[in-house]
Scaffold this active site. Structure first.
Site, short mmCIF file in Angstrom:
data_model
loop_
_atom_site.label_atom_id
_atom_site.label_comp_id
_atom_site.label_asym_id
_atom_site.label_seq_id
_atom_site.Cartn_x
_atom_site.Cartn_y
_atom_site.Cartn_z
N LYS A 12 4.28 2.34 -5.18
CA LYS A 12 5.10 2.90 -4.10
C LYS A 12 6.15 3.86 -4.68
CE LYS A 12 4.69 -1.39 -1.41
NZ LYS A 12 5.44 -2.34 -0.57
N TYR A 52 -0.36 0.50 7.55
CA TYR A 52 0.48 -0.65 7.89
C TYR A 52 0.33 -1.10 9.35
CZ TYR A 52 3.03 -0.65 3.41
OH TYR A 52 3.38 -0.78 2.08
N ASN A 115 9.30 -3.01 -3.42
CA ASN A 115 8.71 -3.98 -4.35
C ASN A 115 7.60 -3.40 -5.23
OD1 ASN A 115 6.85 -3.74 -2.31
ND2 ASN A 115 6.70 -5.91 -1.84
N HIS A 118 1.76 -2.20 -3.79
CA HIS A 118 1.03 -2.81 -2.68
C HIS A 118 -0.37 -3.08 -3.17
CE1 HIS A 118 -0.95 -3.43 1.21
NE2 HIS A 118 -1.91 -2.69 0.69
N GLU A 129 -8.86 -0.45 3.53
CA GLU A 129 -7.83 0.36 2.89
C GLU A 129 -8.42 1.42 1.95
OE1 GLU A 129 -4.18 -2.89 3.16
OE2 GLU A 129 -5.04 -2.46 1.19
#
Ligand code: CMP
Length: 138
Positions: A12, A52, A115, A118, A129
């Site tokens: 990310k 998402y 974080n 993913h 995905e």
């Protein structure tokens, strides 16, 4: 080799800004997983919302979209035996405070909102995905 899987991993924007893309890739490779495909993307809002979609309506949804579109993301397909579970173990728990030291989130993050990585949570999710982020592989 039994149960060879592919899974989608994103480094990310926070991970890219921390200059740890190589570190993240290295941890998967050291485990014996294969870097199948990789690309750097500035994520369009439409792709972020599709990715998402399961979180649409949650209190953190807008922040999630803002964050993932805030800077370049390194998207990759990782392949190997039990790759979905293996990658999730290397990444550590979603909340970095619960992620064990030695995992990516345990070592490099403190906030659930930022974080670092993913990864797909199941083989079915991985298929969806990967098709979304790497349509050229279809
Ligand atoms: P990720 O694996 O990218 O999937 C959804 C993301 O939502 C998750 O990582 C977190 O970064 C973010 N997030 C923010 N708040 C929460 C929360 N309360 N529970 C789960 N995920 C959250």
């Amino acid at each position: 080799m039994a149960n060879v899987e592919k899974t989608l991993v994103l480094v990310k924007p926070d991970g890219v800004k921390k200059h740890i893309c190589g570190e993240v890739i290295s941890r998967f490779e050291r485990k014996g997983l294969i870097l199948h495909s990789v690309k750097m993307i500035q994520v369009p809002e439409e792709l972020a919302k599709k990715h998402y979609a399961e979180h649409a309506g949650k209190v953190f949804f807008n922040d999630l979209i803002s964050f993932i579109t805030s800077g370049p993301v390194l998207a990759m397909v990782i392949e190997g035996e039990n790759a979905v579970a293996a990658v999730r173990q290397i990444n550590g728990a979603t909340d970095p405070i619960k992620a064990v030291p030695g995992s990516i989130r345990g070592d490099f993050a403190t906030s659930i909102d930022e974080n670092v990585v993913h990864a797909s949570d199941a083989p079915e999710t991985a298929a969806r995905e990967i098709a979304l982020w790497f349509p050229e592989l279809n």
